[in-house]
Write a protein that holds these residues in place. Structure first.
Motif, PDB file in Angstrom:
ATOM      1  N   THR A   1      60.350  78.126  35.403  1.00  0.00           N
ATOM      2  CA  THR A   1      60.230  79.576  35.465  1.00  0.00           C
ATOM      3  C   THR A   1      59.998  80.010  36.919  1.00  0.00           C
ATOM      4  O   THR A   1      59.868  79.185  37.819  1.00  0.00           O
TER       5      THR A   1
ATOM      6  N   LYS B   1      57.341  81.449  38.211  1.00  0.00           N
ATOM      7  CA  LYS B   1      56.023  81.033  38.676  1.00  0.00           C
ATOM      8  C   LYS B   1      55.980  79.550  38.981  1.00  0.00           C
ATOM      9  O   LYS B   1      55.327  79.112  39.948  1.00  0.00           O
ATOM     10  N   GLN B   2      56.690  78.762  38.171  1.00  0.00           N
ATOM     11  CA  GLN B   2      56.729  77.321  38.426  1.00  0.00           C
ATOM     12  C   GLN B   2      57.470  77.027  39.730  1.00  0.00           C
ATOM     13  O   GLN B   2      57.071  76.135  40.495  1.00  0.00           O
TER      14      GLN B   2
ATOM     15  N   ALA C   1      57.632  79.070  42.319  1.00  0.00           N
ATOM     16  CA  ALA C   1      56.736  79.478  43.400  1.00  0.00           C
ATOM     17  C   ALA C   1      55.635  78.448  43.609  1.00  0.00           C
ATOM     18  O   ALA C   1      55.247  78.150  44.756  1.00  0.00           O
ATOM     19  N   TYR C   2      55.134  77.879  42.491  1.00  0.00           N
ATOM     20  CA  TYR C   2      54.122  76.833  42.626  1.00  0.00           C
ATOM     21  C   TYR C   2      54.697  75.608  43.330  1.00  0.00           C
ATOM     22  O   TYR C   2      54.010  74.978  44.149  1.00  0.00           O
TER      23      TYR C   2
END
Length: 421
Positions: A73, A75-76, A78-79
């Motif tokens: 995703t 967010k993943q 970006a992490y």
């Protein structure tokens, strides 16, 4: 005759230098032009390029771009970018298939290392400013003031000679006193020459100046070697494989073991390092030149001031090894030539002396001023030579003029009315 005396008095009064000691203290340059250029470039260039790099980082946002799997995703992803940027470790395999890791932290620390470089380049300037500049400032103030005063004393002495000659009823006696005053060194004021001679035996300023250049040369060479190391080991690797399977994610089966990433700012850092390295390499010969210029005397400046009485460092061959404080002072006198009001006057007198037919008759500025004031026209053409004038050079008009004698004859205590001016 009164008109000629008045004209000579006006000419001699105009030849006097104005008192500029009050404004001179603030206008002295305590850095050579080449040293000022080195400080501006070596300190200013990395600071300027680092500011550009930080501006690029703030405007671009993320400095890394990782190619996360398609099932990640937003967010993943970006992490993943954040984790790989924080670790900045390249995971790979050697020729035998064994897993190896290579840290790329030098790339993250590169802008801050340039800040350290700028601070190091400023240290030699601080050393010179606080260890040598105060003593140099006092030396320059005293020497420049004494040089101008010595010129003014010579002009005032000729003024007094003009008044004494005008009031004298016996011209021959006046010229006998004049020749005796020259032989006894009444016209000479040896304080400045003795001070400069003492500076030949001091080595504090020259030690600090050489140390400053050696430190600067060391820092330049170390910075260039550091940039070469970065280029050979890191600056050719803009892509690396990152692993995020650590901690709680280590047991997750859907996370790949290695994720390819690319450094966005890589080309900017390459350009910055090449710019700093190339400029620093070009500055190394300038630093070496600054140190080597202490290996020779500035005889051009000294030859102009040979026109002053009791300033015969060249004619008496008093100059020894140039690695002393006197040579450093001469370099800074040349840099502050605009503060030497007497230099332009003496330079003109020296040039006019070279253009004179009988230039050997003009030994000092006193001789030149006596010619301008018209004193030579009253000199007897057939003046008898005294026994103590033997060995001196005979002039065409019969007067005796010897070269500047040694310092050992400067202890005369008797002064007649001519020498006490």
């Amino acid at each position: 005759m009164s008109l000629s005396h008045t004209a000579a008095e006006y000419m001699l009064s105009d030849a006097l230098l104005p008192d500029a000691s009050s404004s001179r203290a603030k206008g002295l340059r305590l850095e050579l032009p080449s040293d000022r250029l080195l400080k501006f470039v070596t300190v200013g260039l990395p600071l300027f390029l680092v500011s550009l790099a930080f501006a690029r980082e703030f405007s671009a946002g993320s400095q890394i771009s990782c190619f996360s799997p398609t099932n990640f995703t937003g967010k993943q992803s970006a992490y993943t970018d954040t984790a790989c940027w924080d670790s900045l470790v390249h995971h790979g395999f050697d020729a035998e298939g064994r897993a190896i890791t290579k840290s790329l932290w030098a790339l993250k620390a590169f802008p801050y290392s340039l800040l350290v470089v700028a601070v190091l380049m400023y240290l030699p300037y601080l050393l010179w400013r606080y260890a040598a500049a105060p003593a140099l400032h006092c030396d320059l103030l005293f020497i420049i003031d004494e040089l101008d005063k010595s010129y003014n004393r010579s002009v005032r002495l000729v003024q007094h000679m003009k008044k004494v000659q005008q009031a004298s009823a016996e011209p021959e006696q006046f010229w006998e006193e004049y020749e005796r005053a020259r032989r006894e060194r009444y016209f000479e004021f040896p304080l400045l020459e003795r001070y400069l001679t003492c500076k030949q035996h001091a080595h504090g300023l020259v030690f600090i100046y050489i140390l400053r250049n050696l430190l600067l040369l060391l820092f330049l060479a170390a910075t260039c070697l550091y940039l070469v190391f970065l280029h050979l080991n890191i600056f050719f690797q803009d892509e690396f494989s990152c692993s995020i399977k650590t901690g709680l994610l280590e047991a997750e089966p859907h996370i790949p073991s290695l994720i390819p990433c690319k450094l966005v700012f890589f080309s900017v850092f390459q350009l910055i390092s090449l710019s700093v390295g190339s400029v620093y390499v070009l500055l190394i010969p300038v630093v070496i030149y600054n140190a080597l210029q202490l290996c020779q005397w500035d005889k051009g400046l000294l030859s102009v001031y040979e026109m002053l009485p009791a300033f015969d460092l060249l004619s008496r061959r008093m100059l020894t090894c140039p690695l002393n404080d006197l040579n450093v002072i001469l370099l800074f006198l040349r840099a502050n030539i605009s503060e030497l009001t007497s230099f332009s006057r003496l330079n003109a007198v020296s040039a006019l002396r070279e253009a004179t037919a009988n230039k050997e008759d003009i030994d000092t500025v006193i001789d030149f001023m006596t010619l301008l004031a018209g004193l030579e026209t009253t000199k007897p053409k057939h003046q008898s030579c005294s026994p103590e004038a033997e060995g001196s050079t005979a002039l065409s008009n019969g007067a005796a003029l010897e070269p500047k004698p040694g310092v050992e004859r400067m202890g005369k205590a008797s002064r007649d009315s001519l020498g006490s001016a």
